[in-house]
Design an enzyme around this catalytic site. Structure first.
Site, PDB file in Angstrom:
ATOM      1  N   HIS A 140      41.436  33.376  36.602  1.00 11.70           N
ATOM      2  CA  HIS A 140      42.663  34.138  36.375  1.00 11.70           C
ATOM      3  C   HIS A 140      42.900  34.411  34.891  1.00 11.70           C
ATOM      4  O   HIS A 140      43.363  35.486  34.524  1.00 11.70           O
ATOM      5  CB  HIS A 140      43.851  33.371  36.949  1.00 11.70           C
ATOM      6  CG  HIS A 140      45.140  34.132  36.921  1.00 11.70           C
ATOM      7  ND1 HIS A 140      45.292  35.370  37.520  1.00 11.70           N
ATOM      8  CD2 HIS A 140      46.356  33.846  36.360  1.00 11.70           C
ATOM      9  CE1 HIS A 140      46.520  35.807  37.349  1.00 11.70           C
ATOM     10  NE2 HIS A 140      47.181  34.911  36.633  1.00 11.70           N
ATOM     11  N   SER A 178      48.779  39.407  35.047  1.00 14.15           N
ATOM     12  CA  SER A 178      49.442  38.622  36.080  1.00 14.15           C
ATOM     13  C   SER A 178      50.874  39.122  36.304  1.00 14.15           C
ATOM     14  O   SER A 178      51.087  40.269  36.666  1.00 14.15           O
ATOM     15  CB  SER A 178      49.399  37.141  35.695  1.00 14.15           C
ATOM     16  OG  SER A 178      49.714  36.316  36.778  1.00 14.15           O
ATOM     17  N   ASP A 232      39.456  34.413  41.053  1.00 13.88           N
ATOM     18  CA  ASP A 232      40.838  34.200  40.613  1.00 13.88           C
ATOM     19  C   ASP A 232      41.553  33.357  41.668  1.00 13.88           C
ATOM     20  O   ASP A 232      41.784  33.803  42.787  1.00 13.88           O
ATOM     21  CB  ASP A 232      41.530  35.552  40.439  1.00 13.88           C
ATOM     22  CG  ASP A 232      42.885  35.440  39.768  1.00 13.88           C
ATOM     23  OD1 ASP A 232      43.591  34.440  40.005  1.00 13.88           O
ATOM     24  OD2 ASP A 232      43.255  36.381  39.025  1.00 13.88           O
TER      25      ASP A 232
END
Length: 296
Positions: A254, A96, A225
């Site tokens: 995610h 991320s 996600d």
């Protein structure tokens, strides 16, 4: 096993450093800490790797910084850690926002010390919707995140954890332990640094950084996600990185490294070149399930 070091502006950075062998350095997502990588660090340690993970400035146990909460500084902090530990033949793994940190490090400091890179649910090239990036998310999405952090971040992190791990989908069973860990890690950090970081994962364009990545790169992303939608991130990033492979986890969320730790760690070890026959066998059994896109 764990320690602090002080970067050039006086910020204290917490990090874990376990084992010996080829080093693998993990960069965590927002608003988490190095603890998010515990499963992978333990598994890779047992496979003979040296594993390292740090708490980004303003997050976790590192200094709750008021200034310097931007991607250039994050990348420079990472560079100082790598220099401090004198790491070579390094594998960088970023999730991320940590994927943005890895990308900016490679774009800013080069690949002299780096052998491979792994980007997981990563934010590059750009999350924000713009005329040049029509597949991105509207700025209002990130303004809502800022508002949630400013108003009541404790409740906001509790709520966000469900979406982060896909537990708001009826087919997925909620792990309260993961949600509690997400909340705890988020609350360990400083609100100012975490609020500043929202702009860094949402509005920073990493296109120029990832074009400079000249080492083998693995991208892993969940097709469901809900935090970093795949269309404006991994699907575009694999087109810009010269030597990249994309593995799409169908229906995955995610936080797939935590919700599917065995599968993710197996794919990670395969890419790293682990000699483990057990893990390699698991990979072969899953090839038909995965979509692999290669760009040369």
């Amino acid at each position: 096993m764990s320690s602090f070091f002080t970067v050039s502006d006086g910020t204290k950075i917490f990090y874990k450093d376990w084992g010996q062998g080829q080093p693998v350095l993990f960069s965590h997502g927002w608003p988490l800490t190095s603890d998010a990588w515990e499963s992978q660090m333990l598994a890779l340690l047992h496979e003979g790797y040296r594993v390292i993970a740090h708490d980004r400035r303003g997050h976790g146990r590192s200094s709750q910084t008021w200034e310097g909460n931007h991607m250039d500084q994050y990348a420079d902090d990472l560079a100082e850690l790598i220099d401090e530990l004198d790491l070579h033949d390094l594998i960088l793994v970023g999730h991320s926002t940590g994927g943005g940190e890895v990308a900016r490090y490679l774009g800013r400091h080069g690949t002299t010390r780096v052998a491979k890179a792994v980007l997981v649910g990563a934010v590059p090239p750009l999350m924000l919707k713009t005329p040049q990036n029509p597949g991105g998310l509207p700025k209002e999405v990130f303004d809502d995140i800022r508002q949630g952090v400013a108003d009541n971040r404790s409740q906001f992190y509790q709520d966000l954890s469900k979406k982060f791990y896909g537990f708001n989908r009826m087919m997925n069973k909620t792990s309260q332990g993961l949600c509690d860990s997400f909340w705890l890690q988020g609350m360990m950090g400083g609100i100012k640094a975490q609020w500043d970081c929202i702009e860094q994962f949402s509005e920073v364009d990493y296109s120029d950084d990832i074009k400079k990545i000249d080492v083998p790169t693995l991208l892993i992303h969940g097709s469901d996600d809900q935090i970093v939608p795949i269309g404006a991130s991994a699907i575009e990033a694999v087109k810009l990185i010269p030597n990249a492979i994309l593995k799409v986890y169908d229906g995955a969320d995610h936080g797939l490294a935590q919700t599917q730790p065995e599968r993710f760690t197996s794919d990670l070890l395969e890419f790293l070149g682990s000699p483990s026959e057990v893990m390699a066998g698991r990979n072969l059994g899953r090839l038909s399930e995965e979509q692999s896109l290669k760009h040369h």
